[in-house]
Scaffold this motif. Structure first.
Motif, short mmCIF file in Angstrom:
data_model
loop_
_atom_site.label_atom_id
_atom_site.label_comp_id
_atom_site.label_asym_id
_atom_site.label_seq_id
_atom_site.Cartn_x
_atom_site.Cartn_y
_atom_site.Cartn_z
N GLN A 147 68.25 58.93 131.99
CA GLN A 147 68.43 58.29 130.69
C GLN A 147 69.89 58.00 130.37
O GLN A 147 70.19 57.33 129.39
N LYS A 148 70.83 58.51 131.21
CA LYS A 148 72.25 58.26 130.97
C LYS A 148 72.83 57.26 131.96
O LYS A 148 74.02 56.95 131.91
N MET A 149 72.00 56.73 132.84
CA MET A 149 72.49 55.76 133.82
C MET A 149 73.08 54.54 133.15
O MET A 149 74.00 53.90 133.67
N HIS A 150 72.57 54.19 131.97
CA HIS A 150 73.06 52.98 131.31
C HIS A 150 74.54 53.08 130.94
O HIS A 150 75.21 52.08 130.74
N CYS A 151 75.05 54.31 130.84
CA CYS A 151 76.46 54.49 130.48
C CYS A 151 77.39 53.90 131.53
O CYS A 151 78.48 53.43 131.22
N SER A 152 76.96 53.96 132.80
CA SER A 152 77.80 53.41 133.86
C SER A 152 77.73 51.89 133.91
O SER A 152 78.56 51.25 134.56
N VAL A 153 76.78 51.31 133.20
CA VAL A 153 76.67 49.85 133.16
C VAL A 153 77.85 49.26 132.39
O VAL A 153 78.33 48.17 132.69
N MET A 154 78.33 50.00 131.38
CA MET A 154 79.49 49.53 130.61
C MET A 154 80.68 49.30 131.53
O MET A 154 81.42 48.33 131.37
N ALA A 155 80.86 50.22 132.48
CA ALA A 155 81.97 50.09 133.42
C ALA A 155 81.85 48.79 134.21
O ALA A 155 82.83 48.05 134.39
N TYR A 156 80.65 48.51 134.67
CA TYR A 156 80.40 47.28 135.44
C TYR A 156 80.70 46.04 134.60
O TYR A 156 81.36 45.10 135.06
N ASP A 157 80.25 46.05 133.36
CA ASP A 157 80.41 44.87 132.50
C ASP A 157 81.85 44.65 132.06
O ASP A 157 82.30 43.51 131.93
N VAL A 158 82.59 45.73 131.80
CA VAL A 158 83.97 45.54 131.36
C VAL A 158 84.84 45.06 132.52
O VAL A 158 85.83 44.34 132.31
N ILE A 159 84.49 45.41 133.76
CA ILE A 159 85.19 44.88 134.93
C ILE A 159 85.02 43.36 134.99
O ILE A 159 85.97 42.61 135.22
N LYS A 160 83.79 42.89 134.79
CA LYS A 160 83.53 41.44 134.79
C LYS A 160 84.34 40.76 133.69
O LYS A 160 84.87 39.66 133.88
N LYS A 161 84.42 41.41 132.53
CA LYS A 161 85.17 40.84 131.41
C LYS A 161 86.64 40.71 131.77
O LYS A 161 87.26 39.67 131.53
#
Length: 326
Positions: free
Chosen positions: A126-140
């Protein structure tokens, strides 16, 4: 009070030691300024990303040199401990890479880098989504540096953010493997294995696509395609016997019998009729018949005549046909 007391032993044990350490002592937490950029003859990039689903946010700082290499990276995170640990590892993975390569880092890469051993997840599902932020901010950040929109780096629709599984991949896997359940999709792709938000509505966060809907729609497409192929084959006279409806099968058997065996039966004062046709679980197609007239009770009805009927049906319609007199 110890974290083990706050979270409960079982829950805390679900986090890797690396995650725990970076929650308390992140290595790359901090700020980079224009002054830092000038001192290193680099360009400063500052990117923000916020997750609407949980309220967490992260700010990423990059110093990029003239060769597009990220020579330093820091972050500020506003959110849970998992978001802090993920952001810290994200910065570490970015450093030393060209921007064009850093954008290829996924949340799965971040999560795997936080594992204590290869086979044990670093955080609860249920905490895997927290690492998605890292992926998205890199793209940004990469988009800001390269003058592109962050969406330009995402070529496909992502259904499962945790495992980064695309819509196209899920559809293809369902079709290729004739999958019939969401559990099978997860087994083949890992989609839905972590936070489970993408499985059906009502999960941790709202999604545009859900596995239950994708499975339903793809199965419907497969069935429609199958029916179309059957219709096309029927129209061309090349319909596969196994794919026929019961009525079509009976007509095909009747016609085959009329063209071959029935004339000989009638000459001997007998006949036969088709009672039923059933597909069996072991792959056979059982044709139930009833002998009439002189054929009823004839010794050859269970030997030569039966063999002749079965052989001609196997040859002309399907090799798995069995003829069963009743």
């Amino acid at each position: 009070m110890a974290k083990n007391d706050l979270l409960g032993g079982a829950l805390w044990d679900a986090y890797s030691k690396k995650v725990s350490e970076r929650m308390d002592n992140p290595t790359h937490l901090g700020v980079l300024t224009e002054k830092d950029a000038e001192s290193k003859n680099a360009k400063l990039i500052v990117a923000d990303y916020g997750a609407e689903s949980c309220g967490d946010a992260v700010r990423l700082y990059w110093l990029v040199d003239k060769d597009d290499v990220i020579i330093d990276a820091k972050f500020k995170s506003f959110g849970c401990g998992t978001a802090i640990a993920s952001s810290d590892m994200m910065c570490e993975l970015c450093k030393g890479k060209k921007v064009q390569d850093a954008v290829k880092i996924t949340n799965i890469d971040v999560e795997h880098a936080l594992r204590d051993d290869e086979n044990t997840p670093a955080v609860p599902g249920q905490k895997m989504h927290c690492s998605v932020m890292a992926y998205d901010v890199i793209k940004k950040a990469a988009g800001m540096y390269l003058g592109k929109d962050a969406a330009d780096f995402e070529e496909e629709i992502i259904v499962c953010e945790c495992a980064r599984v695309s819509l196209a991949t899920i559809k293809e896997v369902i079709k290729l493997n004739d999958l019939k359940t969401v559990e099978e999709i997860t087994q083949y792709t890992k989609a839905g294995a972590f936070c489970k938000s993408c499985i059906k509505p009502g999960g941790h966060e709202k999604r545009e696509y859900y596995l239950v809907d994708i499975l339903r729609d793809v199965r419907a497409e497969m069935e429609e395609e199958k029916m179309k192929n059957v219709a096309d084959a029927s129209a061309s006279g090349n319909l596969v016997f196994r794919e026929m409806t019961l009525v079509q099968k009976v007509k095909a058997v009747e016609k085959t019998i009329d063209d071959t065996v029935r004339p000989m039966l009638i000459m001997d004062g007998g006949n036969m009729e088709i009672i039923d046709i059933k597909d069996t679980s072991d792959g056979h197609i059982d044709v139930y018949i009833r002998y009439m007239g002189a054929c009823n009770g004839c010794a050859a009805a269970s030997t030569g005549t039966l063999f002749a009927i079965e052989s001609v049906l196997q040859e002309r319609l399907d090799r798995n046909i069995r003829v069963l007199p009743i």
